[in-house]
Design an enzyme around this catalytic site. Structure first.
Site, PDB file in Angstrom:
ATOM      1  N   GLU A  31     -12.321  36.082  18.521  1.00  0.00           N
ATOM      2  CA  GLU A  31     -10.886  35.827  18.353  1.00  0.00           C
ATOM      3  C   GLU A  31     -10.103  37.142  18.273  1.00  0.00           C
ATOM      4  O   GLU A  31      -9.852  37.663  17.184  1.00  0.00           O
ATOM      5  CB  GLU A  31     -10.647  35.013  17.070  1.00  0.00           C
ATOM      6  CG  GLU A  31      -9.176  34.659  16.862  1.00  0.00           C
ATOM      7  CD  GLU A  31      -8.883  34.020  15.501  1.00  0.00           C
ATOM      8  OE1 GLU A  31      -9.752  34.018  14.623  1.00  0.00           O
ATOM      9  OE2 GLU A  31      -7.758  33.536  15.329  1.00  0.00           O
ATOM     10  N   LYS A  76     -11.300  32.518  21.419  1.00  0.00           N
ATOM     11  CA  LYS A  76     -10.159  31.963  20.673  1.00  0.00           C
ATOM     12  C   LYS A  76      -9.016  32.930  20.836  1.00  0.00           C
ATOM     13  O   LYS A  76      -9.117  34.096  20.439  1.00  0.00           O
ATOM     14  CB  LYS A  76     -10.539  31.781  19.207  1.00  0.00           C
ATOM     15  CG  LYS A  76      -9.380  31.344  18.318  1.00  0.00           C
ATOM     16  CD  LYS A  76      -9.867  30.720  17.020  1.00  0.00           C
ATOM     17  CE  LYS A  76      -8.726  30.451  16.080  1.00  0.00           C
ATOM     18  NZ  LYS A  76      -9.107  29.598  14.943  1.00  0.00           N
TER      19      LYS A  76
HETATM   20  P1  13P Z   1      -3.736  29.887  12.894  1.00  0.00           P
HETATM   21  O1  13P Z   1      -3.876  28.678  13.778  1.00  0.00           O
HETATM   22  O2  13P Z   1      -2.997  29.596  11.610  1.00  0.00           O
HETATM   23  O3  13P Z   1      -3.214  31.076  13.618  1.00  0.00           O
HETATM   24  O4  13P Z   1      -5.174  30.291  12.403  1.00  0.00           O
HETATM   25  C1  13P Z   1      -6.197  30.424  13.304  1.00  0.00           C
HETATM   26  C2  13P Z   1      -7.265  31.240  12.722  1.00  0.00           C
HETATM   27  O5  13P Z   1      -8.384  30.835  12.677  1.00  0.00           O
HETATM   28  C3  13P Z   1      -6.928  32.580  12.199  1.00  0.00           C
HETATM   29  O6  13P Z   1      -8.101  33.323  12.113  1.00  0.00           O
END
Ligand code: 13P
Length: 320
Positions: free
Chosen positions: A165, A207
């Site tokens: 991510e 992600k």
């Molecule tokens: P948000 O959808 O609130 O951005 O969070 C996603 C997430 O996993 C942050 O690490």
């Protein structure tokens, strides 16, 4: 690992990110006047996971270590929802500068072996990329994304499906174009590093952020624009072999994140990956507020959670 990807991307299903760190859940609860404790965090997350019917919309849930110690993954396993775990150790200053690099590689393989015994199937590692006139720097991206690739490697070796991510953050007054440039650059560097590390891309999930104008820019992009620029950026930087892409909500309102996801899926055309959601705030914000720490609000808050999941699931099919 293939089985995990199949379950996480089952038709209409996505991933709930319920992996707020101790500090993050403290902040979220504080906005409601609540003091986070392990017991209250457990109560809240039990409410989410015990909501009847969530298994129709969730293929997986990302947990934080505290929830695993509290055995909350058992509730998910009983519903055939795949439990995963955030394993990065949060952020620290990069060489004393304002850029925040992700830490947590030390002892990672030992932790993963323990999680494997508990039945967890996938892992998540987040990098926070801030945009400003001078950020992100090349040196920062190099080191931060190298660490992310090492995380993916250790995960695959220990039998976990990694979620990488690299979040390009919404904070700032940048334009959509600048967000697109940085998002493309970050993904290109990341996949270079993953390639060098010998990662099996079909057993990896990206992600990512939607491509948006900065929160302080005074500009709101329409879903059509968000969808087109997000899809274009992904096609320019993500190899087709990647197992799937999920979007984070990143501080958008629940409706914004849902509507933008819907438009992205509607316009996906021939893009090669399954596309889905992995929202934290956009799935939880309304529910958490309605609950506000009170047992008598649980039923109402659970209904709201399910309603939001149904909408996001429709958006995930482009049917909103
Ligand atoms: P948000 O959808 O609130 O951005 O969070 C996603 C997430 O996993 C942050 O690490």
């Amino acid at each position: 690992m293939e089985e995990t990807i199949k379950k996480l991307f089952a038709p209409g299903k996505g991933i709930l990110a319920a992996d707020e760190s101790t500090h993050t859940i403290e902040k979220r609860f504080a906005t409601l006047g609540l003091t986070s404790t392990p017991e209250l965090n457990k109560k809240y997350r039990e409410m989410l996971f015990n909501t009847s019917g969530i298994e129709n919309y969730l293929g997986g849930v990302i947990l934080f270590d505290e929830s695993v110690r509290q055995n909350l993954h058992n509730i998910l396993q009983e519903k055939d929802i795949v439990p995963g775990i955030k394993v990065d150790g949060g952020l620290e200053s990069f060489n004393g500068s304002e850029e925040q690099i992700t830490k947590g590689l030390d002892g990672l393989d030992t932790r993963l072996k323990e999680y494997s015994v508990l039945g967890l199937k996938f892992t998540k590692w987040r990098a926070a990329v801030r945009i400003s006139d001078i950020f992100p720097t090349d040196a920062f991206l190099e080191e931060d994304l190298n660490r992310m690739a090492q995380f993916a490697k250790i995960s695959q070796i220990t039998g976990f499906t990694p979620i990488v991510e690299p979040e390009v953050q919404l904070d700032g007054n940048h334009t959509t174009t600048r967000c697109a440039e940085v998002s493309v650059k970050v993904c290109r560097i990341l996949f270079e590093k993953l390639n060098i590390a010998g990662i099996d891309l079909k057993n990896l999930i990206l992600k990512t952020n939607m491509v948006l104008p900065g929160k302080d820019s005074g500009v709101k992009a329409a879903p059509l624009e968000v969808a087109e620029v997000t899809l274009r950026s992904l096609k320019q930087s993500v190899p087709p072999e990647v197992g799937g892409i999920v979007f984070l909500s990143g501080g958008q309102t629940p409706d914004e994140a849902t509507n933008n996801l819907n438009e992205i899926v509607k316009r996906r055309g021939d893009c090669p990956w399954p596309l889905s959601f992995s929202f934290s705030r956009a799935l939880q914000e309304e529910t958490m507020r309605q609950w506000s720490g009170k047992d008598e609000n649980i039923e109402y808050a659970q209904n709201t959670f399910l309603d939001r999941l149904i909408k996001v699931s429709k958006a995930r099919k482009g049917e909103l």
